[in-house]
Design an enzyme around this catalytic site. Structure first.
Site, short mmCIF file in Angstrom:
data_model
loop_
_atom_site.label_atom_id
_atom_site.label_comp_id
_atom_site.label_asym_id
_atom_site.label_seq_id
_atom_site.Cartn_x
_atom_site.Cartn_y
_atom_site.Cartn_z
N ARG A 175 0.43 -1.44 0.00
CA ARG A 175 -0.24 -0.24 0.19
C ARG A 175 0.92 1.06 -0.06
O ARG A 175 0.14 2.68 0.77
CB ARG A 175 -1.45 0.06 0.95
CG ARG A 175 -1.59 -1.15 1.19
CD ARG A 175 -3.15 -1.13 2.36
NE ARG A 175 -3.86 -0.15 1.75
CZ ARG A 175 -5.02 0.00 0.90
NH1 ARG A 175 -4.66 -0.48 0.05
NH2 ARG A 175 -5.35 1.39 0.69
N LEU A 176 2.33 0.37 -0.68
CA LEU A 176 2.55 1.93 -0.63
C LEU A 176 2.58 2.58 -1.46
O LEU A 176 3.95 2.57 -2.61
CB LEU A 176 4.16 1.66 -0.38
CG LEU A 176 4.33 1.43 1.71
CD1 LEU A 176 5.94 0.76 1.40
CD2 LEU A 176 4.37 2.56 1.65
#
Length: 197
Positions: A175-176
């Site tokens: 989720r970066l």
């Protein structure tokens, strides 16, 4: 994959658009279109963008549809592309203008004939007594226009979303994600900034 910022977001959009087309998606031009009615209640639905140009994003519809009544009351909209196969999203916000009659005529002429008939037959967004009734109207109109061109209905045209903000999102591990947002200044220039995921 990190998003490479461009001076003009239209260049980045064109690159991503070509990637989406080349990925074999059935409708890479499908977007969610958000509008707001006169009372401030939002609504969203899927439409197909039929033209992307430096001035904006163009879609066509029945001018008596719910989306058209919303745009008459509040001529602003948001679009959201999501190309899941690529892990990419593009969001667009801005005011909306009507296309010219010449633009609408030119696009209408490229539509399949049955789609042209359908634009006359369908009272979009209004109650339908039965599927059979709709198909009967289509059949009647096919007979009426047999052997001649189908003209564009006066209640059918298009809109152009004039972007003042375009945001690109690229999926990242854990989720970066990568996000870059472009905002148009009052002078018409674009500014660019990266956002936290």
């Amino acid at each position: 994959m990190t998003i490479e910022a461009h001076q003009d977001p239209c260049d980045l959009f064109d690159s991503w658009w070509q990637d989406a087309r080349n990925a074999g998606m059935k409708y890479p031009n499908a977007v969610s279109l958000a509008t707001v009615d006169a009372e401030g209640m939002p609504a969203v639905r899927m439409v197909l963008v039929k033209g992307v140009e430096p001035r904006g994003f163009v879609f066509y519809t029945n001018l008596e549809s719910v989306k058209a009544t919303h745009l008459a009351a509040n001529p602003r909209a948001a679009l959201c592309y999501y190309w899941d196969i690529l892990g990419r999203q593009v969001r667009v916000r801005g005011p909306v203008e009507s296309v010219t009659d010449e633009e609408a005529d030119a696009y209408f002429a490229t539509r399949p004939r049955i789609s042209q008939i359908g634009a006359w037959a369908s009272a979009q967004s209004r109650p339908l007594e039965s599927r059979e009734a709709l198909l009967a109207r289509v059949k009647t109109l096919e007979s009426e226009y047999d052997g001649r061109d189908v003209p564009r209905p006066p209640h059918w045209s298009g809109y152009r979303v004039l972007p003042v903000q375009i945001e690109f999102w690229q999926e990242g591990e854990y989720r970066l994600h990568d996000r870059v947002q472009y905002n148009r200044t009052d002078g018409g220039e674009w500014t660019c900034r990266f956002l936290n995921p």
